[in-house]
Write an enzyme that holds these catalytic residues in place. Structure first.
Site, PDB file in Angstrom:
ATOM      1  N   LYS A 136      14.693   0.333   4.996  1.00  0.00           N
ATOM      2  CA  LYS A 136      13.829   1.183   4.033  1.00  0.00           C
ATOM      3  C   LYS A 136      13.896   1.756   3.712  1.00  0.00           C
ATOM      4  CE  LYS A 136      11.928   1.285  -0.402  1.00  0.00           C
ATOM      5  NZ  LYS A 136      10.548   0.975  -0.614  1.00  0.00           N
ATOM      6  N   THR A 142       5.790   0.664   2.020  1.00  0.00           N
ATOM      7  CA  THR A 142       7.361   1.166   2.854  1.00  0.00           C
ATOM      8  C   THR A 142       6.459   2.503   3.856  1.00  0.00           C
ATOM      9  OG1 THR A 142       8.369   1.103   1.223  1.00  0.00           O
ATOM     10  CG2 THR A 142       9.046   3.208   2.358  1.00  0.00           C
ATOM     11  N   LYS A 200       7.340  11.347   0.307  1.00  0.00           N
ATOM     12  CA  LYS A 200       6.994  10.695   1.676  1.00  0.00           C
ATOM     13  C   LYS A 200       7.630  10.103   1.947  1.00  0.00           C
ATOM     14  CE  LYS A 200       4.825   6.895   1.000  1.00  0.00           C
ATOM     15  NZ  LYS A 200       5.605   5.221   2.047  1.00  0.00           N
ATOM     16  N   ASN A 206      -3.315   4.518   4.838  1.00  0.00           N
ATOM     17  CA  ASN A 206      -3.789   2.959   4.028  1.00  0.00           C
ATOM     18  C   ASN A 206      -3.564   2.018   4.443  1.00  0.00           C
ATOM     19  OD1 ASN A 206      -2.876   4.630   0.932  1.00  0.00           O
ATOM     20  ND2 ASN A 206      -4.799   4.216   1.528  1.00  0.00           N
ATOM     21  N   LEU A 260       0.899  -1.413   0.011  1.00  0.00           N
ATOM     22  CA  LEU A 260      -0.087  -0.428   0.279  1.00  0.00           C
ATOM     23  C   LEU A 260       1.050   1.062   0.011  1.00  0.00           C
ATOM     24  CD1 LEU A 260      -1.992  -1.521   2.709  1.00  0.00           C
ATOM     25  CD2 LEU A 260      -2.995  -1.198   0.282  1.00  0.00           C
ATOM     26  N   PRO A 261      -0.354   2.127  -0.284  1.00  0.00           N
ATOM     27  CA  PRO A 261       1.320   3.611  -0.587  1.00  0.00           C
ATOM     28  C   PRO A 261       1.717   4.490   0.368  1.00  0.00           C
ATOM     29  CG  PRO A 261      -0.844   3.994  -1.739  1.00  0.00           C
ATOM     30  CD  PRO A 261      -1.237   2.643  -0.905  1.00  0.00           C
TER      31      PRO A 261
END
Length: 336
Positions: A209, A134, A284, A108, A103-104
């Site tokens: 990440k 992420t 983001k 979410n 998911l973004p």
């Protein structure tokens, strides 16, 4: 699967799986036996630029899928291929005891797990929930606590490699969670990636990440600046890229994902920066890095500047373009 779990670099405690590692014959048989025996349906939530090819690679390995995406059109090709499409994350949890989410954003992910029709409404005890989004490491930790209350297991497993690696099944997964569950996660992740690395407790996959993407943003901006300068000094862009890639300035942004149109085929810069990893998502991720740096009192001077640049890009109409469009942005914006 062509490799088994191994403990490499005992001094560092690094535990990872890679297709490049050949297992002993006995362990290969054990992995294959477990894989064949356990191909029960896998839930997959989130079929965007990354989730779509990841889900397809699970299909290629023989896993039936229980599919959900907030945009029904994203599910159509899977439904046409015979996979089961359901109407909510809760319905996925009702039908599958192994679920992958891609998911973004943190919002979410929270909605997919804890929302009114979220996974936790119908999750079964003993289920394995793997989040490859992420998101903020703190959010991963909170989700893990909620999942644990339901008697299930949560692991964060964000990815690196981009859309190309997602399509070819060569992603790198950075996994955080209970180490005893790593082998179960690796069985699925190994179908979608060539490297599956155990990082530590829940949240450490996200931490790895975030660090990787901060460095990626910095190196992409640096590559774009160097290429722009060289072109304005009269160098042919293909020649300059060739020189950089045989010299000490070489990096992934220059040799695999070059931001200059015409230098490489098969990358977003060759297609008007369409597809790939959006500038909005990079902004983001840099925001997540900024928040983590603030909470840990870690100086990230270049990371903060990269965050500002990508925020400016999004404000000036680049939000839907690939993050390598920073080259175009710098070419057009000459007043910094």
């Amino acid at each position: 699967m062509a490799a088994s779990l191994r403990l490499l670099g005992a001094a560092s405690g690094l535990r990872y799986w890679s297709r490049r590692l050949r297992p002993a014959a006995g362990s290969f048989a054990a992995v294959c036996s477990r894989s064949v025996a356990s191909k029960t349906p896998v839930g997959f939530i989130g079929l965007g630029n990354m989730g779509n090819p990841m889900a397809k690679n699970l299909m290629k390995h023989g896993y039936p899928l229980i599919i959900y995406d907030v945009f029904p059109d994203a599910c159509k090709e899977f439904q046409d291929a015979g996979e089961q499409v359901v109407s909510s994350p809760a319905d996925v949890a009702e039908k599958a005891d192994r679920i992958i989410t891609m998911l973004p954003t943190s919002i979410n992910a929270i909605e997919a797990y804890s929302g009114a029709n979220g996974i936790l409404k119908k999750v079964k005890k003993g289920s394995l929930l793997i989040d490859s989004s992420t998101i903020d490491p703190a959010v991963s930790k909170e989700l893990a606590k909620e999942v644990e209350k339901m008697g299930a297991v949560f692991m964060d497993a964000p990815v690196s490699g981009g859309v190309g690696a997602a399509r070819s099944g060569n992603l790198t997964f950075m996994v955080g969670g209970v180490e005893d569950e790593f082998a179960a996660a690796q069985e699925l992740l190994g179908c979608m990636g060539s490297n599956v690395v155990y990082c530590g407790a829940v949240g450490t996959g996200q931490a790895a990440k975030i660090c990787n993407n901060m460095l990626l943003a910095i190196s992409m901006i640096g590559t774009a600046e160097a290429m722009n300068l060289g072109i304005r000094l009269g160098l042919d862009p293909k020649l300059l890229a060739k020189i950089l890639n045989m010299s000490s300035g070489r990096c992934w942004s220059s040799d695999t994902y070059n931001p200059v149109p015409g230098v490489m085929d098969g990358v977003p810069s060759a297609n008007n920066y369409q597809g790939g990893f959006g500038a909005t998502l990079m902004a983001k991720d840099l925001g997540l890095a900024q928040d983590s740096a603030t909470s840990t009192k870690s100086p990230i001077l270049l990371g903060s500047l990269a965050h500002q640049i990508y925020r400016m890009m999004c404000a000036k109409g680049y939000s839907k373009k690939d993050f390598s469009s920073v080259f175009q942005f710098l070419r057009e914006e000459e007043t910094f």
